[in-house]
Write a protein that holds these residues in place. Sequence first.
Motif, PDB file in Angstrom:
ATOM      1  N   SER A  38       5.027  -6.745 -11.672  1.00 56.72           N
ATOM      2  CA  SER A  38       4.969  -6.113 -10.359  1.00 56.72           C
ATOM      3  C   SER A  38       4.693  -7.165  -9.287  1.00 56.72           C
ATOM      4  N   ALA A  39       5.436  -7.080  -8.197  1.00 54.68           N
ATOM      5  CA  ALA A  39       5.181  -7.999  -7.082  1.00 54.68           C
ATOM      6  C   ALA A  39       3.837  -7.717  -6.437  1.00 54.68           C
ATOM      7  N   HIS A  40       3.344  -6.493  -6.604  1.00 49.38           N
ATOM      8  CA  HIS A  40       2.060  -6.115  -6.001  1.00 49.38           C
ATOM      9  C   HIS A  40       0.891  -6.294  -6.961  1.00 49.38           C
ATOM     10  N   ARG A  41       1.011  -5.745  -8.178  1.00 53.75           N
ATOM     11  CA  ARG A  41      -0.146  -5.673  -9.077  1.00 53.75           C
ATOM     12  C   ARG A  41      -0.281  -6.872 -10.009  1.00 53.75           C
ATOM     13  N   THR A  42       0.820  -7.491 -10.374  1.00 55.22           N
ATOM     14  CA  THR A  42       0.751  -8.622 -11.317  1.00 55.22           C
ATOM     15  C   THR A  42       1.562  -9.802 -10.777  1.00 55.22           C
ATOM     16  N   VAL A  61      18.274  -9.296 -12.191  1.00 52.95           N
ATOM     17  CA  VAL A  61      18.427  -7.928 -11.716  1.00 52.95           C
ATOM     18  C   VAL A  61      17.021  -7.351 -11.619  1.00 52.95           C
ATOM     19  N   THR A  62      16.631  -6.941 -10.419  1.00 53.43           N
ATOM     20  CA  THR A  62      15.290  -6.368 -10.238  1.00 53.43           C
ATOM     21  C   THR A  62      15.398  -4.855 -10.153  1.00 53.43           C
ATOM     22  N   SER A  63      14.495  -4.196 -10.834  1.00 50.28           N
ATOM     23  CA  SER A  63      14.536  -2.738 -10.875  1.00 50.28           C
ATOM     24  C   SER A  63      13.128  -2.189 -10.686  1.00 50.28           C
ATOM     25  N   ALA A  64      12.832  -1.817  -9.447  1.00 51.89           N
ATOM     26  CA  ALA A  64      11.501  -1.281  -9.132  1.00 51.89           C
ATOM     27  C   ALA A  64      11.653  -0.162  -8.124  1.00 51.89           C
ATOM     28  N   GLY A  65      10.897   0.892  -8.290  1.00 49.05           N
ATOM     29  CA  GLY A  65      11.012   2.055  -7.428  1.00 49.05           C
ATOM     30  C   GLY A  65       9.981   2.084  -6.321  1.00 49.05           C
ATOM     31  N   GLY A  72      12.766  -9.052  -3.069  1.00 51.16           N
ATOM     32  CA  GLY A  72      12.516 -10.082  -2.068  1.00 51.16           C
ATOM     33  C   GLY A  72      11.710 -11.247  -2.613  1.00 51.16           C
ATOM     34  N   ARG A  73      10.723 -10.931  -3.463  1.00 51.86           N
ATOM     35  CA  ARG A  73       9.892 -11.996  -4.030  1.00 51.86           C
ATOM     36  C   ARG A  73      10.714 -12.898  -4.949  1.00 51.86           C
ATOM     37  N   VAL A  74      11.547 -12.304  -5.817  1.00 47.22           N
ATOM     38  CA  VAL A  74      12.389 -13.103  -6.711  1.00 47.22           C
ATOM     39  C   VAL A  74      13.424 -13.877  -5.895  1.00 47.22           C
ATOM     40  N   GLY A  75      13.968 -13.224  -4.869  1.00 49.66           N
ATOM     41  CA  GLY A  75      14.962 -13.867  -4.026  1.00 49.66           C
ATOM     42  C   GLY A  75      14.428 -15.073  -3.280  1.00 49.66           C
ATOM     43  N   ALA A  76      13.120 -15.090  -3.019  1.00 48.12           N
ATOM     44  CA  ALA A  76      12.528 -16.228  -2.321  1.00 48.12           C
ATOM     45  C   ALA A  76      12.703 -17.511  -3.129  1.00 48.12           C
ATOM     46  N   ASP A  77      12.680 -17.400  -4.445  1.00 47.82           N
ATOM     47  CA  ASP A  77      12.856 -18.562  -5.318  1.00 47.82           C
ATOM     48  C   ASP A  77      14.296 -18.720  -5.803  1.00 47.82           C
ATOM     49  N   TYR A  78      15.026 -17.608  -5.899  1.00 53.50           N
ATOM     50  CA  TYR A  78      16.374 -17.652  -6.479  1.00 53.50           C
ATOM     51  C   TYR A  78      17.371 -16.963  -5.552  1.00 53.50           C
ATOM     52  N   SER A  79      17.401 -17.393  -4.303  1.00 51.34           N
ATOM     53  CA  SER A  79      18.275 -16.786  -3.310  1.00 51.34           C
ATOM     54  C   SER A  79      19.737 -16.826  -3.750  1.00 51.34           C
ATOM     55  N   GLY A  80      20.446 -15.676  -3.596  1.00 45.40           N
ATOM     56  CA  GLY A  80      21.850 -15.588  -3.962  1.00 45.40           C
ATOM     57  C   GLY A  80      22.084 -15.237  -5.410  1.00 45.40           C
ATOM     58  N   ARG A  81      21.028 -15.180  -6.206  1.00 46.78           N
ATOM     59  CA  ARG A  81      21.175 -14.874  -7.636  1.00 46.78           C
ATOM     60  C   ARG A  81      20.358 -13.646  -8.017  1.00 46.78           C
ATOM     61  N   VAL A  82      20.154 -12.743  -7.064  1.00 45.33           N
ATOM     62  CA  VAL A  82      19.330 -11.554  -7.312  1.00 45.33           C
ATOM     63  C   VAL A  82      20.107 -10.298  -6.922  1.00 45.33           C
ATOM     64  N   ILE A  83      20.108  -9.334  -7.844  1.00 48.15           N
ATOM     65  CA  ILE A  83      20.711  -8.028  -7.573  1.00 48.15           C
ATOM     66  C   ILE A  83      19.594  -6.993  -7.634  1.00 48.15           C
ATOM     67  N   ALA A  84      19.366  -6.289  -6.520  1.00 53.56           N
ATOM     68  CA  ALA A  84      18.364  -5.229  -6.487  1.00 53.56           C
ATOM     69  C   ALA A  84      19.011  -3.944  -6.979  1.00 53.56           C
ATOM     70  N   ALA A  85      18.421  -3.367  -8.032  1.00 49.01           N
ATOM     71  CA  ALA A  85      18.957  -2.128  -8.600  1.00 49.01           C
ATOM     72  C   ALA A  85      17.815  -1.135  -8.778  1.00 49.01           C
TER      73      ALA A  85
END
Length: 460
Positions: A38-42, A61-65, A72-85
């Motif tokens: 979790s970007a918030h809890r862990t 591929v990030t999958s969070a409701g 956004g957090r993963v994209g900060a390190d891996y911009s252009g290689r992240v799909i939000a689902a």
Amino acid sequence: MAERIVIIQGSPSDDAYAQKIENEVKAYGIQVDRRTASAHRTSDHLDLILEKYRNDHVVFVTSAGLSDALSGRVGADYSGRVIAAPPDAEQFGEMKVFSSTKTPTGIAVQYATNPLQAAALAVKTLQTYDWSQVEELRQKAEQRRTQTIMHDARQQGFDEPIRPHTAFRRGKTRDVYDLDDGTLLIVGTDRVSAFDKNMHERVPGKGQALTELSEYWFKLTDGILPNHFIERVDERTIRVKKAKRIDVECVIRGYIYGSLFEAYEQGKRELYDLTLPDGLQRAEKFSQPIFTPTTKAEVGHDEELRKRQAIEMALVRDEREWDTLAEATHRLYEFYTTHALERGIIIPDFKVEFGRLNGELIQIDEPPNHDSARLWAVQFYRVGQRQEGHAFDKEYLRDTLRRGYQYNGDGVPPHLPELVIDQVSRRCRGATDMLTGRETDIAKFGLMAVEQVLQELGKR
């Protein structure tokens, strides 16, 4: 180079949706990993996961409701290689698009509204991505990160040098940064203080000289008492173990001088847990060094501290720990003074701090230097007289401020002329060179007595 698609889900509640994405990816015959963070809890755990794939050809591929911050957090390190689902894409529609993909400038995240689309976008990105740009994008991301942390440090008053690490504490003359791995960076700056106030000016070479001397002392005394030193990082920085500080300033005096002599002149004989004899002169050596601890004040002056007070204030656990601190201080003082005398320097007093690390008492903070100890030249030592003229310690600056500017710490400090700054700089460098044995001739430092400086400045 390993190629794979990594699905990061925000919590166990996202299992079913993430499993659908995994099944769709596997249909392409591509390796897939599933992780939960979790970007918030862990967030710490998420950082470790992202670091694990640093050197791989990987698409996420990030999958969070709900309150999704994962993409956004993963994209900060891996911009252009992240799909939000996000699992709730259909439920929230465009509102969810904003939450998942409207990221800061330079952070690119694609958006998928269902598992099939997520898998297709991830596979296409893996196959068409220009991997030659990875290093450049990584450097830009690190630059943005560093700039943000530097800005944060400046807001807290950390000015030189700024480090790309979390600011931990700004002292009067040193900056401390937390590396989040059980260690700290201590940076010696060129700031100089007197009477608990920082001067306006910087002293050239001060940070480097004091850092060099700290490294020398810590390495030399490790067999006497363990300390927090790990390594010298650069000319002004050391890395140390992070210990729980014991909030007692352990001061030891081998000679009567400074505030102790001032109190003695006023007729006081009962000081700390001691009774001093009559007839002592300024700068006279005691028959045995005395332990004169104080409180460790973050702001303002430290206060005299006795054993019973320290226990009642819970600064130490019990009498045994207090006695252990006193014994360790005496042991270090004996070593420091013996070594310094061999190099023509008297250490009449110094302060030391201790910390607890894994149940062990260790020395932390500064060993004897220009800021933390008095350092007198043996050849100019005279009982009954002031010693500042050819001393290598900060008392020279204090004496200059008192006698030349009538400044004792009240109000804004005066500006220091270049001559005073130069003399302080010579003493900082001189202390290091003399104590490390690099130099033996005090005349080479060109030290001027306070009287000489004041006359040169027209203050007398």
